[in-house]
Design a protein around this motif. Sequence first.
Motif, PDB file in Angstrom:
ATOM      1  N   GLN A 306       0.806  -1.210   0.000  1.00 35.31           N
ATOM      2  CA  GLN A 306       0.000   0.000   0.000  1.00 35.31           C
ATOM      3  C   GLN A 306       0.847   1.271   0.000  1.00 35.31           C
ATOM      4  OE1 GLN A 306      -3.311   0.166  -0.309  1.00 35.31           O
ATOM      5  NE2 GLN A 306      -3.416  -2.043  -0.477  1.00 35.31           N
ATOM      6  N   SER A 307       2.162   1.129  -0.176  1.00 38.77           N
ATOM      7  CA  SER A 307       3.033   2.293  -0.204  1.00 38.77           C
ATOM      8  C   SER A 307       2.752   3.071  -1.476  1.00 38.77           C
ATOM      9  CB  SER A 307       4.499   1.863  -0.144  1.00 38.77           C
ATOM     10  OG  SER A 307       5.339   2.991  -0.123  1.00 38.77           O
ATOM     11  N   PHE A 308       2.100   4.213  -1.314  1.00 43.20           N
ATOM     12  CA  PHE A 308       1.609   4.947  -2.479  1.00 43.20           C
ATOM     13  C   PHE A 308       2.735   5.677  -3.200  1.00 43.20           C
ATOM     14  CE2 PHE A 308       0.206   8.986  -4.266  1.00 43.20           C
ATOM     15  CZ  PHE A 308      -0.780   8.565  -5.144  1.00 43.20           C
ATOM     16  N   THR A 309       3.574   6.375  -2.460  1.00 41.40           N
ATOM     17  CA  THR A 309       4.565   7.261  -3.073  1.00 41.40           C
ATOM     18  C   THR A 309       5.545   6.536  -3.987  1.00 41.40           C
ATOM     19  OG1 THR A 309       4.369   8.772  -1.196  1.00 41.40           O
ATOM     20  CG2 THR A 309       6.299   9.025  -2.603  1.00 41.40           C
ATOM     21  N   PRO A 310       6.182   5.401  -3.544  1.00 40.96           N
ATOM     22  CA  PRO A 310       7.107   4.719  -4.469  1.00 40.96           C
ATOM     23  C   PRO A 310       6.423   4.256  -5.754  1.00 40.96           C
ATOM     24  CG  PRO A 310       7.416   3.945  -2.225  1.00 40.96           C
ATOM     25  CD  PRO A 310       6.179   4.775  -2.225  1.00 40.96           C
ATOM     26  N   ASN A 311       5.205   3.731  -5.635  1.00 36.75           N
ATOM     27  CA  ASN A 311       4.490   3.294  -6.839  1.00 36.75           C
ATOM     28  C   ASN A 311       4.205   4.466  -7.769  1.00 36.75           C
ATOM     29  OD1 ASN A 311       4.403   0.623  -6.021  1.00 36.75           O
ATOM     30  ND2 ASN A 311       2.504   0.896  -4.890  1.00 36.75           N
ATOM     31  N   PHE A 312       3.828   5.606  -7.184  1.00 36.37           N
ATOM     32  CA  PHE A 312       3.531   6.796  -7.985  1.00 36.37           C
ATOM     33  C   PHE A 312       4.788   7.254  -8.722  1.00 36.37           C
ATOM     34  CE2 PHE A 312       2.988  11.352  -8.618  1.00 36.37           C
ATOM     35  CZ  PHE A 312       1.692  11.433  -9.099  1.00 36.37           C
ATOM     36  N   ARG A 313       5.908   7.300  -8.014  1.00 34.87           N
ATOM     37  CA  ARG A 313       7.156   7.744  -8.638  1.00 34.87           C
ATOM     38  C   ARG A 313       7.597   6.777  -9.732  1.00 34.87           C
ATOM     39  NH1 ARG A 313      10.543   9.355  -3.145  1.00 34.87           N
ATOM     40  NH2 ARG A 313       9.441  11.305  -2.688  1.00 34.87           N
ATOM     41  N   THR A 314       7.455   5.498  -9.466  1.00 31.33           N
ATOM     42  CA  THR A 314       7.870   4.509 -10.450  1.00 31.33           C
ATOM     43  C   THR A 314       7.051   4.623 -11.727  1.00 31.33           C
ATOM     44  OG1 THR A 314       8.547   2.990  -8.704  1.00 31.33           O
ATOM     45  CG2 THR A 314       8.154   2.039 -10.884  1.00 31.33           C
ATOM     46  N   TYR A 315       5.739   4.802 -11.569  1.00 35.70           N
ATOM     47  CA  TYR A 315       4.869   4.882 -12.746  1.00 35.70           C
ATOM     48  C   TYR A 315       5.190   6.115 -13.571  1.00 35.70           C
ATOM     49  CZ  TYR A 315       0.644   5.007 -15.596  1.00 35.70           C
ATOM     50  OH  TYR A 315      -0.226   5.052 -16.658  1.00 35.70           O
ATOM     51  N   PHE A 316       5.322   7.266 -12.928  1.00 37.36           N
ATOM     52  CA  PHE A 316       5.524   8.503 -13.678  1.00 37.36           C
ATOM     53  C   PHE A 316       6.997   8.777 -13.972  1.00 37.36           C
ATOM     54  CE2 PHE A 316       1.254   9.310 -11.968  1.00 37.36           C
ATOM     55  CZ  PHE A 316       0.619   9.668 -13.144  1.00 37.36           C
ATOM     56  N   ALA A 317       7.871   7.857 -13.600  1.00 37.07           N
ATOM     57  CA  ALA A 317       9.265   7.984 -14.010  1.00 37.07           C
ATOM     58  C   ALA A 317       9.430   7.682 -15.498  1.00 37.07           C
ATOM     59  CB  ALA A 317      10.144   7.045 -13.186  1.00 37.07           C
ATOM     60  N   ARG A 318       8.479   6.980 -16.073  1.00 32.21           N
ATOM     61  CA  ARG A 318       8.513   6.669 -17.506  1.00 32.21           C
ATOM     62  C   ARG A 318       7.908   7.834 -18.289  1.00 32.21           C
ATOM     63  NH1 ARG A 318       6.104   0.688 -18.227  1.00 32.21           N
ATOM     64  NH2 ARG A 318       6.641   1.220 -20.387  1.00 32.21           N
ATOM     65  N   TRP A 319       8.620   8.258 -19.340  1.00 27.77           N
ATOM     66  CA  TRP A 319       8.196   9.428 -20.111  1.00 27.77           C
ATOM     67  C   TRP A 319       6.821   9.236 -20.730  1.00 27.77           C
ATOM     68  CZ3 TRP A 319       8.138  14.260 -20.783  1.00 27.77           C
ATOM     69  CH2 TRP A 319       7.742  14.831 -21.990  1.00 27.77           C
TER      70      TRP A 319
END
Length: 596
Positions: A306-319
């Motif tokens: 349920q860690s939201f921030t790492p998942n969010f960063r990982t997803y939007f790290a892709r252009w």
Amino acid sequence: MAPSPSFKPSSDLEIHLVRRSPVVLPVSEQRRAILAEIDNAHFSWFHVKVAFVSGAGFFTDAYDIFAINIVAGILGYLYGSVQSPSDPGLTGRTLSTTQELGIKVATPIGILVGQLVFGWLADVLGRKRSADGVELIIMIIATVGQTVSAPGYGISVIGVLITWRAILGIGIGGDYPLSAVISSEFSSVHIRGRVMTAVFANQGWGQLAATLVSYIAVASYKSSIIHDPSALALDLDQIWRIIIGLGCVPAAFALYFRLTIPETPRFTMDVEWNVQQAALDVDSFLTTETYIVDPEAVARRVNPNQSFTPNFRTYFARWEHLKVLIGTSYSWFALDIAFYGLGLNSSVILTAIGFGAPSQRLTGSAALYAALKNTCVGNLVLSVAGFVPGYWLSFLFIDRWGRKPIQLTGFAVLAVLFLTMGSAYARLTATPRGTRAFVFLYCLANIFQNFGPNTTTFIVPGEAFPTRHRATAHGIAAASGKLGAVVAQLAFQWLKNIGGRDAFLGHILQIFAGAMLTGALATLLVPETNQRALEALAHRDGVCPMDAPRARKSPREAACSAWSRFGWPRWATRSRGRGQGRRWTRGAWSARCRRR
């Protein structure tokens, strides 16, 4: 949650769901079946309910935002400063630039905060738990606070109103991402655009209601204002409190129905990973039959990370994902520069061009009443001839033409209209005939704002991102728009009087034209979402996290995971002398596995 003693692990966990006869499906196939049922569902009364409940909030939002358009002028008469020594009475007062700016910019700032906070909460807590009427309760409290505001020896009534309107904005802002994701996640593919447009179109009705209520309130006090100047201050004070206070009515009405909306099945499956509950929910609102859970089956509810921030960063790290967020955010930013720059200052513009100006023969309270009435009528014309038709033109074409063509066309037409209005401003406003032509172009601009980027910038962020991040991404895009509204208000108030009173309005319209061109360029980063499933849009690599194969574990890791979860091998004992031994506890065995 510990598994039942009778549980036997298999290669693929299964869920038993019974409709008319028992059906056994793997979880991934069950999930796809549920999504197919949602995406292919026929239009039903439930979709009407979703549009109505979500739209009621937008009706309230628009009413509260645009009611200040009329009220700001009344507040100037009551609490403003005298601008001309020759007219020291109420009719000679107006709000200072700072006061007017504070009144109009407080709500967009609050909306910006509310969009970010409630968007994040909707992805962390769920759409229902974060949308259980909290934002509407905030709006009701802030509206009541405004209506009972009064000046004191140590406090300014304008300062109190600015504070309450900022709080009001937080509640309004929370409604944007919640309404968008609720309506998109409940809708089938072929009607999703129209359902979301019907929700957002309530903004036009709310704006129309604000101007209509203002006109009725002003007209109701006509006799007292004209024939009893001694009670003028009391009449004006009651008028603005009635206009603002009636915003509680649709909010209270929407609050009751907002509590009846269930959690969206997509959030239940893709974030909570409770496929069984999602199946029950889908069946309850889309069919007349009922899913019955087999009591012998194990209810699948995985406890995902349920860690939201790492998942969010990982997803939007892709252009390929980040560019969509940038495109939706900037296009909304560019649009709201013009939409709120004009929408919150339409009374100023109508007065500046002399549209509906009171007769020169009228003086005192009679001139004041005529000015208020004509301002209300002018805003009614803009709403009826511009705002409302634009939304419903979008409703007719959004699922035929697509989002991207409508947004590009809207930005292009708006750029041409604002450039024309700004370049010919002096000539158009010099004669009555030219003024009517200017008002016509103004209404045309309102039509293409709503039959264009104002609608599509709301829809696309609610479709283009995965369920886990959809509300947060929509909140970021919407907050970018409100940042544009704040910039527009700051620029409008400080630029409009350069070279004389309202002398810079033509150049402001030219600046709006430039903003529309940049919005059209940002639209090129946005994908077309028409007639495409949300999962296909969100996971462009074709793999959904729930359907993706898990990484292969080593034999030791697999054994440790299975033993710590489902039981312990018989040989997992340790000798303590002759005939003695002790069985490993689950905690001890898990700790040993972790150490290894």
